[in-house]
Design a protein around this motif. Structure first.
Motif, PDB file in Angstrom:
ATOM      1  N   ARG A 272     -14.718   2.997   2.926  1.00 17.96           N
ATOM      2  CA  ARG A 272     -14.335   2.099   3.794  1.00 17.96           C
ATOM      3  C   ARG A 272     -15.317   0.668   4.243  1.00 17.96           C
ATOM      4  O   ARG A 272     -15.192  -0.337   4.254  1.00 17.96           O
TER       5      ARG A 272
ATOM      6  N   ASN B 272       1.826   2.237  -3.193  1.00 17.46           N
ATOM      7  CA  ASN B 272       0.676   2.329  -4.033  1.00 17.46           C
ATOM      8  C   ASN B 272       0.278   1.071  -5.001  1.00 17.46           C
ATOM      9  O   ASN B 272      -0.488   1.568  -6.261  1.00 17.46           O
TER      10      ASN B 272
ATOM     11  N   ASP C 229      -9.525   7.502   2.124  1.00 13.07           N
ATOM     12  CA  ASP C 229     -10.995   7.072   1.768  1.00 13.07           C
ATOM     13  C   ASP C 229     -12.016   7.816   2.585  1.00 13.07           C
ATOM     14  O   ASP C 229     -11.740   8.043   3.822  1.00 13.07           O
TER      15      ASP C 229
ATOM     16  N   SER D 278      -4.301  -5.945  -1.561  1.00 16.72           N
ATOM     17  CA  SER D 278      -5.678  -6.321  -1.399  1.00 16.72           C
ATOM     18  C   SER D 278      -6.062  -7.810  -1.688  1.00 16.72           C
ATOM     19  O   SER D 278      -6.591  -8.538  -1.086  1.00 16.72           O
TER      20      SER D 278
ATOM     21  N   HIS E 252      -8.691  -0.116   5.951  1.00 16.04           N
ATOM     22  CA  HIS E 252      -7.800   1.082   5.972  1.00 16.04           C
ATOM     23  C   HIS E 252      -6.701   1.273   4.858  1.00 16.04           C
ATOM     24  O   HIS E 252      -5.573   1.776   5.242  1.00 16.04           O
ATOM     25  N   ALA E 253      -7.101   0.477   3.720  1.00 14.47           N
ATOM     26  CA  ALA E 253      -6.042   0.559   2.673  1.00 14.47           C
ATOM     27  C   ALA E 253      -5.709   1.996   2.275  1.00 14.47           C
ATOM     28  O   ALA E 253      -4.397   2.099   1.916  1.00 14.47           O
ATOM     29  N   ARG E 254      -6.447   2.701   2.171  1.00 18.22           N
ATOM     30  CA  ARG E 254      -6.075   4.055   1.552  1.00 18.22           C
ATOM     31  C   ARG E 254      -6.542   5.128   2.583  1.00 18.22           C
ATOM     32  O   ARG E 254      -7.844   5.367   3.024  1.00 18.22           O
TER      33      ARG E 254
ATOM     34  N   LEU F  93      -2.268  -1.252  -4.644  1.00 16.15           N
ATOM     35  CA  LEU F  93      -3.390  -1.346  -3.838  1.00 16.15           C
ATOM     36  C   LEU F  93      -3.939  -2.835  -4.243  1.00 16.15           C
ATOM     37  O   LEU F  93      -4.385  -3.570  -3.326  1.00 16.15           O
TER      38      LEU F  93
ATOM     39  N   PHE G  71       0.969  -1.267  -0.066  1.00 19.91           N
ATOM     40  CA  PHE G  71      -0.047  -0.076  -0.010  1.00 19.91           C
ATOM     41  C   PHE G  71       0.942   1.217   0.162  1.00 19.91           C
ATOM     42  O   PHE G  71       0.686   2.357  -0.595  1.00 19.91           O
ATOM     43  N   ARG G  72       2.027   1.201   0.697  1.00 21.02           N
ATOM     44  CA  ARG G  72       2.961   2.302   0.766  1.00 21.02           C
ATOM     45  C   ARG G  72       3.635   2.702  -0.718  1.00 21.02           C
ATOM     46  O   ARG G  72       3.948   3.590  -1.108  1.00 21.02           O
TER      47      ARG G  72
END
Length: 519
Positions: free
Chosen positions: A314, A277, A309, A283, A304-306, A279, A274-275
């Motif tokens: 969420r 980018n 959001d 996921s 809380h992936a992004r 995603l 996720f850091r």
């Protein structure tokens, strides 16, 4: 067998030779100092053979007489050694059986018959006998003496390590285990302790190198190597997640590949992705582990992936998790939390109550209390839910050797064992045992302490007199207002019920009174 065959071949050859001479008669004439000796060829052959045999027998007799002192001494030496080994064997068996008297007796007998320089097992029997006799100081001295002998050094380190463990001195035990692992990495007890020591010190590269040494020595199986490597790579990725996200991602992804069922590896890999980018890949990793083992950390990372959001985004991701694993308490709790954050209080209440029906536990009641506060603000109902949370079973947590932690760690803080943490329910509260035994009569606190029993409170004053074993359960609950009320009630004034007291629900009228009269 070979000697018998050689003997038979020699006899057979002599027989053929004499038969050949018998078929070819002749005479042999010898002239010596004017005398002439004439015999047949057969007689001459027999005489020569007899002279050779007599010479060999005479040589054997002379050699036997010459070596007889050495032979006699060797006989007695071998007999003494056999007796010594018999005594040593009996002493080892006695030490294993716990017979200190016989072990000491046979140890002295073996020491007289066999030199300890020739047989190191005598030193081992001596040390084991001292341990059986309870003389640990003498045993430690014997183990320390073994360190000077290269053949006995590992045995001495093992004995000193066990003695340090018995005394509870973990630092000394790790020291001896590290020395043994440096000498012989194939020793599992030493390498495991050294591996845990390096892990606690944060030396991930050193721990991985030691694990490779264990793999090369074939002391552990392939699956165990992969599991331990995944644990070490996960811990390394967690330590490097802020300082070096790329290296953390590579380590965590490899750990997830080696152990797909390891939840911390999957969560760390997803957060690292996720850091970066990424995603979609992160996921997928979380969805795969969620299907295998639903875990609140997986749900939190997935929802809380992004960071940017909206709350309804969420909520949509929480719905996605619930669709992957339906009729699961973790799915319902994750969706209830997301719905509470999004303001969907009806959905949040529905999922929280569904989680309580599936598995009533502390976090579910606390979440339902938060929903009640956000929706109605009914303090009486909130206090009732908090009381149920106090009595409810605890939520699963990371547990290792009796130590409960909120976060996963690669090794146990108690013993230093690698991969010791398990996700399970800790030891239940003592209050739950009391609830199960509430029908049994128990003495009041005043009866146990010897003080006179207090006056019986008025009917409208709640009784808050905990039993001795209940004090440890409710010491974290604020019961000061109730205690003050008791003092007022004992003065005879009485006390009206609180304005926010919810009273008794209709479906609870038939139940016996709660043991904790807190609300």
């Amino acid at each position: 067998m070979i000697r018998i065959l050689v003997f038979l071949l020699i006899v057979f050859g002599l027989g053929l030779g004499f038969a050949w001479l018998a078929d070819r008669p002749g005479d042999m004439v010898v002239t010596f100092q004017g005398y002439r000796y004439e015999v047949s060829l057969m007689v001459a052959a027999v005489a020569i053979t007899a002279i050779v045999a007599a010479t060999m027998i005479l040589w054997w007799l002379v050699k036997a007489i010459w070596n007889s002192p050495y032979t006699i001494s060797r006989y007695f030496r071998v007999r003494q050694r056999d007796r010594g080994y018999q005594a040593l064997s009996t002493g080892m068996i006695a030490a294993g059986a716990g017979d200190a008297v016989l072990a000491r007796k046979k140890n002295k007998e073996a020491a007289k018959l066999i030199s300890s320089d020739q047989e190191p097992l005598i030193q081992l029997l001596d040390a084991q006998t001292s341990l059986l006799e309870g003389d640990h100081d003498a045993a430690r001295k014997k183990f320390e003496m073994m360190l000077d002998d290269p053949e006995m050094r590992l045995l001495g380190l093992r004995g000193l390590y066990l003695e340090a463990q018995r005394l509870g001195d973990r630092d000394v035990a790790r020291h001896y285990a590290g020395r043994a692992a440096a000498i012989a990495p194939q020793l599992s007890w030493a390498s495991d302790v050294a591996l845990g020591d390096k892990t606690q010190a944060g030396d991930w590269d050193g721990a991985l190198a030691l694990l490779d040494t264990q793999k090369a020595s074939h002391q552990i199986g392939r699956d165990a190597v992969n599991r331990r490597r995944a644990v070490l790579l996960t811990a390394k990725a967690m330590a490097m997640l802020d300082s070096d996200p790329l290296a953390a991602k590579n380590a965590a992804v490899e750990a997830n590949r080696l152990a797909p069922a390891l939840v911390p590896a999957a969560v760390t890999a997803a957060r690292a992705l996720f850091r970066q980018n990424d995603l979609r890949k992160g996921s997928k990793i979380l969805e795969a582990i969620w299907k295998v083992e639903p875990h609140p950390e997986v749900a939190d990372a997935y929802v809380h992936a992004r960071p940017g959001d909206a709350t309804h985004d969420r909520l949509s991701r929480a719905r996605r998790l619930q669709s992957l694993r339906q009729n699961n308490v973790e799915s319902s709790l994750a969706l209830a939390r997301a719905a509470l954050d999004a303001g969907e209080l009806k959905l949040a209440r529905q999922e929280a109550e569904a989680a309580i029906r599936m598995e009533p536990r502390e976090s579910a009641y606390l979440l339902l209390a938060d929903i009640e506060e956000a929706e109605t603000g009914d303090q009486g109902r909130i206090r009732q839910l908090l009381g149920k949370a106090v009595r409810a079973p605890r939520d699963p947590a990371w547990v290792a050797d009796g130590y409960v932690s909120e976060r996963w760690a690669p090794c146990s803080p108690v013993t230093g064992k690698l991969d010791a943490f398990e996700w399970r329910v800790p030891v239940e509260r003592l209050g739950q045992v009391i609830e199960q035994e509430k029908d049994e009569p128990r003495p009041a606190l005043a009866a146990v302490s010897g003080a006179p029993a207090p006056a019986r409170p008025e009917p409208d004053v709640p009784s808050v007199v905990p039993e001795p074993d209940e004090l440890a359960v409710i010491d974290h609950v604020d019961v000061e207002p109730a205690r003050k009320g008791d003092e007022t009630g004992r003065s005879g004034a009485g006390r009206p019920p609180l304005p926010d007291d919810p009273g008794v629900e209709p479906d609870e009228t038939a139940e016996p009174p709660k043991r904790f009269g807190l609300f």
